[in-house]
Design a protein around this motif. Structure first.
Motif, mmCIF file in Angstrom:
data_model
loop_
_atom_site.group_PDB
_atom_site.id
_atom_site.type_symbol
_atom_site.label_atom_id
_atom_site.label_comp_id
_atom_site.label_asym_id
_atom_site.label_seq_id
_atom_site.Cartn_x
_atom_site.Cartn_y
_atom_site.Cartn_z
ATOM 1 N N UNK A 243 24.788 22.054 -17.310
ATOM 2 C CA UNK A 243 24.354 22.303 -15.935
ATOM 3 C C UNK A 243 25.170 23.423 -15.287
ATOM 4 N N UNK A 244 26.478 23.438 -15.561
ATOM 5 C CA UNK A 244 27.326 24.506 -15.018
ATOM 6 C C UNK A 244 26.914 25.854 -15.614
ATOM 7 N N UNK A 245 26.622 25.862 -16.924
ATOM 8 C CA UNK A 245 26.181 27.093 -17.582
ATOM 9 C C UNK A 245 24.889 27.622 -16.983
ATOM 10 N N UNK A 246 23.931 26.733 -16.745
ATOM 11 C CA UNK A 246 22.663 27.139 -16.122
ATOM 12 C C UNK A 246 22.909 27.684 -14.726
ATOM 13 N N UNK A 247 23.782 27.004 -13.964
ATOM 14 C CA UNK A 247 24.100 27.453 -12.606
ATOM 15 C C UNK A 247 24.752 28.836 -12.614
ATOM 16 N N UNK A 248 25.666 29.061 -13.559
ATOM 17 C CA UNK A 248 26.335 30.366 -13.644
ATOM 18 C C UNK A 248 25.348 31.472 -14.014
ATOM 19 N N UNK A 249 24.399 31.156 -14.904
ATOM 20 C CA UNK A 249 23.369 32.135 -15.259
ATOM 21 C C UNK A 249 22.523 32.502 -14.043
ATOM 22 N N UNK A 250 22.199 31.490 -13.238
ATOM 23 C CA UNK A 250 21.408 31.745 -12.035
ATOM 24 C C UNK A 250 22.188 32.611 -11.041
ATOM 25 N N UNK A 251 23.447 32.275 -10.826
ATOM 26 C CA UNK A 251 24.285 33.057 -9.911
ATOM 27 C C UNK A 251 24.443 34.488 -10.425
ATOM 28 N N UNK A 252 24.636 34.623 -11.753
ATOM 29 C CA UNK A 252 24.784 35.942 -12.365
ATOM 30 C C UNK A 252 23.519 36.772 -12.161
ATOM 31 N N UNK A 253 22.348 36.139 -12.351
ATOM 32 C CA UNK A 253 21.074 36.833 -12.150
ATOM 33 C C UNK A 253 20.890 37.278 -10.712
ATOM 34 N N UNK A 254 21.265 36.413 -9.764
ATOM 35 C CA UNK A 254 21.160 36.765 -8.341
ATOM 36 C C UNK A 254 22.062 37.949 -8.014
ATOM 37 N N UNK A 255 23.289 37.919 -8.535
ATOM 38 C CA UNK A 255 24.243 39.001 -8.275
ATOM 39 C C UNK A 255 23.753 40.335 -8.850
ATOM 40 N N UNK A 256 23.210 40.289 -10.075
ATOM 41 C CA UNK A 256 22.680 41.515 -10.680
ATOM 42 C C UNK A 256 21.530 42.089 -9.855
ATOM 43 N N UNK A 257 20.619 41.203 -9.433
ATOM 44 C CA UNK A 257 19.470 41.656 -8.647
ATOM 45 C C UNK A 257 19.917 42.255 -7.320
ATOM 46 N N UNK A 258 20.849 41.611 -6.648
ATOM 47 C CA UNK A 258 21.328 42.121 -5.365
ATOM 48 C C UNK A 258 22.086 43.434 -5.533
ATOM 49 N N UNK A 259 22.827 43.538 -6.636
ATOM 50 C CA UNK A 259 23.552 44.773 -6.914
ATOM 51 C C UNK A 259 22.582 45.933 -7.137
ATOM 52 N N UNK A 260 21.498 45.644 -7.857
ATOM 53 C CA UNK A 260 20.498 46.680 -8.113
ATOM 54 C C UNK A 260 19.765 47.077 -6.833
ATOM 55 N N UNK A 261 19.478 46.094 -5.980
ATOM 56 C CA UNK A 261 18.847 46.384 -4.687
ATOM 57 C C UNK A 261 19.744 47.296 -3.856
ATOM 58 N N UNK A 262 21.024 47.018 -3.850
ATOM 59 C CA UNK A 262 21.981 47.842 -3.095
ATOM 60 C C UNK A 262 22.018 49.268 -3.634
ATOM 61 N N UNK A 263 21.989 49.398 -4.974
ATOM 62 C CA UNK A 263 21.996 50.740 -5.577
ATOM 63 C C UNK A 263 20.739 51.516 -5.196
ATOM 64 N N UNK A 264 19.586 50.861 -5.262
ATOM 65 C CA UNK A 264 18.321 51.521 -4.934
ATOM 66 C C UNK A 264 18.307 51.946 -3.481
#
Length: 271
Positions: A243-264
């Motif tokens: 469950x922690x691994x799944x949660x970390x993957x979700x947080x990681x995905x959110x961070x990547x998406x937000x980082x890309x939005x900021x770059x764009x």
């Protein structure tokens, strides 16, 4: 060099973030498509598509719905993240991160509520298993799921073999014409390591024996609720780690998406 070109060089989209998010989501997308296809195929094979009244039948749990719902969510999220990253589409990226954040929040809420209302969850689990014991012969997928659970956890029924009295085929009433009367499904039987072929009739007439101690020679006598709780306690670290691994993957995905939005946004602002 013009001022516009100079400012553009100072703000750029990270190729690593863009293509890593794309690769991450294309796997997610394909896996979701596979789950959805399996669910829809199984649904169509049952003839549910031609009998829409079956959609409102909530008497028992249909495992096909698990494939359809999980596959559908994964497909939509994977599509949004994949195309959003590839096309640098901020709307799809925001949709991906918000939806993923919502799922994470719901999972976190469900986990907290499950811990706080443990007794209620246990009662609901009992009700869930009992309802599906009643519907055992009504759905082949449900039947396979129950058989798997009883074999994996070495259990029989929610609290014991007598729970199968709730099923019209296995109950011990004199008016029951079924050959399986006063028996249990084969998945309740204690397996003989020397047997390579499953004896599907091994549970016949087992509960006709007067002494329950005699049952232990032939079938599992512990209920699946207790066995599941024991398994959960014995594997708590592994389950928590998943469950922690799944949660970390979700947080990681959110961070990547937000980082890309900021770059764009930064690149667009430099035009």
């Amino acid at each position: 060099m013009s001022r516009k070109q100079y400012r553009y060089k100072g703000a750029e989209v990270s190729c690593f973030v863009k293509y890593f998010l794309f690769a991450f989501n294309i796997l997610f997308w394909l896996l979701g498509a596979a789950f959805l296809a399996i669910g829809l195929w199984a649904w169509a094979e049952k003839g549910v598509l031609s009998n829409l009244s079956a959609i409102t039948d909530l008497g028992g749990f249909d495992p096909v719905w698990l494939f359809i719902v999980v596959g559908g969510v994964m497909f939509v999220l994977g599509f949004a993240g994949c195309i959003g990253a590839l096309r640098e589409n901020t709307f799809l990226l925001k949709f991906f991160s918000v939806f993923l954040g919502l799922i994470f929040f719901l999972e976190l809420t469900a986990g907290i509520l499950a811990f706080v209302f443990k007794d209620w969850i246990k009662d609901q689990l009992n009700l869930f298993i009992n309802n599906n014991v009643k519907a055992y012969r009504d759905d082949i997928d449900l039947q396979n799921l129950i058989d798997f659970a009883q074999e994996y956890w070495s259990c029989c029924g929610a609290h014991g073999p007598n729970d199968w009295n709730m099923n019209i085929y296995f109950n011990c009433t004199d008016t029951n014409p079924s050959r399986e009367r006063c028996g249990v499904p084969f998945s309740c039987c204690v397996k003989d390591p020397a047997e390579d072929i499953i004896n599907t009739q091994c549970g016949y007439d087992v509960r006709r024996k007067e002494k329950e101690l005699e049952w232990q020679r032939f079938i599992y006598t512990k209920g699946c609720v207790g066995q599941f709780e024991k398994w959960l306690q014995d594997n708590l670290i592994i389950v928590a780690g998943i469950f922690v691994g799944i949660a970390l993957l979700q947080i990681f995905g959110i961070c990547l998406a937000q980082n890309l939005v900021s770059d764009v946004k930064a690149v667009k602002a430099s035009w």
